[in-house]
Enzyme design. Structure first.
Site, PDB file in Angstrom:
ATOM      1  N   ARG A 133      -9.650   1.102   9.401  1.00  0.00           N
ATOM      2  CA  ARG A 133      -9.242  -0.262   9.718  1.00  0.00           C
ATOM      3  C   ARG A 133     -10.257  -0.984  10.592  1.00  0.00           C
ATOM      4  NH1 ARG A 133      -3.363   0.857   9.076  1.00  0.00           N
ATOM      5  NH2 ARG A 133      -2.219  -1.099   9.028  1.00  0.00           N
ATOM      6  N   ARG A 156      -0.685  -8.133  13.911  1.00  0.00           N
ATOM      7  CA  ARG A 156      -1.199  -7.230  12.872  1.00  0.00           C
ATOM      8  C   ARG A 156      -2.064  -7.976  11.860  1.00  0.00           C
ATOM      9  NH1 ARG A 156       4.480  -5.092  11.164  1.00  0.00           N
ATOM     10  NH2 ARG A 156       3.491  -3.976   9.440  1.00  0.00           N
ATOM     11  N   LYS A 160       0.822  -1.216   0.000  1.00  0.00           N
ATOM     12  CA  LYS A 160       0.000   0.000   0.000  1.00  0.00           C
ATOM     13  C   LYS A 160       0.855   1.264   0.000  1.00  0.00           C
ATOM     14  CE  LYS A 160      -2.114  -0.798   3.919  1.00  0.00           C
ATOM     15  NZ  LYS A 160      -1.625  -2.085   4.404  1.00  0.00           N
ATOM     16  N   ARG A 162      11.730  -1.539  11.365  1.00  0.00           N
ATOM     17  CA  ARG A 162      10.638  -0.982  12.176  1.00  0.00           C
ATOM     18  C   ARG A 162      10.403  -1.884  13.378  1.00  0.00           C
ATOM     19  NH1 ARG A 162       5.591   0.234   8.227  1.00  0.00           N
ATOM     20  NH2 ARG A 162       4.445  -0.731   9.919  1.00  0.00           N
ATOM     21  N   ARG A 172      12.020  -6.635   5.737  1.00  0.00           N
ATOM     22  CA  ARG A 172      11.965  -5.219   5.360  1.00  0.00           C
ATOM     23  C   ARG A 172      12.902  -4.366   6.221  1.00  0.00           C
ATOM     24  NH1 ARG A 172       6.298  -2.098   4.823  1.00  0.00           N
ATOM     25  NH2 ARG A 172       6.051  -2.539   7.029  1.00  0.00           N
TER      26      ARG A 172
HETATM   27  P1  ADP Z   1       1.116  -1.761   7.912  1.00  0.00           P
HETATM   28  O1  ADP Z   1       0.048  -1.596   6.894  1.00  0.00           O
HETATM   29  O2  ADP Z   1       2.423  -2.205   7.362  1.00  0.00           O
HETATM   30  O3  ADP Z   1       0.700  -2.560   9.111  1.00  0.00           O
HETATM   31  P2  ADP Z   1       0.899   1.056   8.768  1.00  0.00           P
HETATM   32  O4  ADP Z   1       2.046   1.961   8.626  1.00  0.00           O
HETATM   33  O5  ADP Z   1      -0.325   1.331   7.985  1.00  0.00           O
HETATM   34  O6  ADP Z   1       1.517  -0.359   8.500  1.00  0.00           O
HETATM   35  O7  ADP Z   1       0.457   1.008  10.318  1.00  0.00           O
HETATM   36  C1  ADP Z   1       1.363   0.710  11.327  1.00  0.00           C
HETATM   37  C2  ADP Z   1       0.644   0.612  12.661  1.00  0.00           C
HETATM   38  O8  ADP Z   1       0.040   1.883  12.990  1.00  0.00           O
HETATM   39  C3  ADP Z   1      -0.510  -0.376  12.729  1.00  0.00           C
HETATM   40  O9  ADP Z   1      -0.078  -1.700  12.984  1.00  0.00           O
HETATM   41  C4  ADP Z   1      -1.329   0.213  13.875  1.00  0.00           C
HETATM   42  O10 ADP Z   1      -0.745  -0.091  15.134  1.00  0.00           O
HETATM   43  C5  ADP Z   1      -1.200   1.707  13.674  1.00  0.00           C
HETATM   44  N1  ADP Z   1      -2.292   2.204  12.815  1.00  0.00           N
HETATM   45  C6  ADP Z   1      -2.166   2.686  11.557  1.00  0.00           C
HETATM   46  N2  ADP Z   1      -3.383   3.013  11.058  1.00  0.00           N
HETATM   47  C7  ADP Z   1      -4.291   2.719  12.014  1.00  0.00           C
HETATM   48  C8  ADP Z   1      -5.706   2.795  12.113  1.00  0.00           C
HETATM   49  N3  ADP Z   1      -6.454   3.245  11.082  1.00  0.00           N
HETATM   50  N4  ADP Z   1      -6.302   2.407  13.265  1.00  0.00           N
HETATM   51  C9  ADP Z   1      -5.586   1.962  14.296  1.00  0.00           C
HETATM   52  N5  ADP Z   1      -4.249   1.830  14.279  1.00  0.00           N
HETATM   53  C10 ADP Z   1      -3.597   2.204  13.155  1.00  0.00           C
END
Ligand code: ADP
Ligand code: ZN
Length: 217
Positions: A88, A171, A13, A160, A127
């Site tokens: 989400r 996740r 994404k 990360r 990664r």
């Molecule tokens: P990925 O898609 O690789 O898991 P992101 O960078 O989108 O990574 O998100 C990293 C973390 O940030 C998530 O695992 C969560 O803990 C938090 N996060 C991101 N977006 C949301 C959301 N919409 N609601 C709740 N937590 C979020």
């Protein structure tokens, strides 16, 4: 162009998002990036988010909805937006309905990037990202020219804190149980286009581009 990018962690994404906003000049709203920025700066939001993120859990809805609300209210979103990593959960999707109506920019497309679990695990666990500019690398398939150093800016490459197997399992579980069901909600309105995230990112982007060029602005 009022777009949501959906898909499991590791589907690509973020990579597609960067290419889309460059080509189509709409703001990139990544809740993950916003949280990581706050963590880096050590703000109260960052301190709160860190507790959840590093273990793979979702940041509470009220907090996440709050930052998106603030962001969508900014002027640059009046001509469209790309949401990456939001919504989400069901409460987030419901909140977005209202926020999008408020700015008269209801969601017009949901791009769903899928990828099988084994490949997601391979991508995420290997990664590495540049600490300075955020550019992504992979220990086997996207090595930098000099070990541990970013090709683009010379910054150090780091992993990360949530890119380990344990946090990734959490996740993926949140994705399956809370995020994936949202697709049904958007599918019922005919908004979802499915794309194959196992493809090369340049090939995938050519498909995305074709899709977006067909959209009315
Ligand atoms: P990925 O898609 O690789 O898991 P992101 O960078 O989108 O990574 O998100 C990293 C973390 O940030 C998530 O695992 C969560 O803990 C938090 N996060 C991101 N977006 C949301 C959301 N919409 N609601 C709740 N937590 C979020
Ligand atoms: Zn860099």
């Amino acid at each position: 162009m009022n777009i949501i990018l959906m898909g499991p962690p590791g589907a690509g994404k973020g990579t597609q998002a960067k290419k889309i906003v460059q080509e189509f000049k709409i703001p990139h709203i990544s809740t993950g990036d916003m949280f990581r920025e706050a963590m880096k700066e050590g703000t109260p939001l960052g301190t709160l988010a860190k507790k959840y993120i590093n273990e793979g859990h979702l940041v509470p809805d009220d907090v996440t909805i709050g930052i998106v609300k603030e962001r969508l209210a900014k002027k640059d979103c009046a001509h469209g937006y790309l949401l990456d990593g939001f919504p989400r959960t069901t409460p987030q999707a419901e909140a977005l309905e209202k926020l999008a109506k408020d700015i008269d920019r209801e969601v017009t497309l949901v791009i769903n990037i899928s990828c099988d679990r084994e490949e997601l695990i391979r991508r995420i666990c290997g990664r590495r990202v540049c600490k300075v500019c955020g550019a992504p690398y992979h220990i086997d398939t996207a090595k930098p020219k000099v070990d541990g150093i970013c090709d683009l800016c010379g910054g150090p490459l780091i992993q990360r804190a949530d890119d380990n197997k344990e946090a990734l399992m959490v996740r993926l579980d949140h994705y399956e149980k809370q995020t994936k069901p949202l697709l049904e909600f958007y599918k019922a309105r005919g908004l979802v286009v499915d794309l194959d995230g196992s493809k090369d990112s340049a090939v995938l982007f050519s498909e995305v581009k074709k899709l977006l060029k067909g959209l009315k602005r």
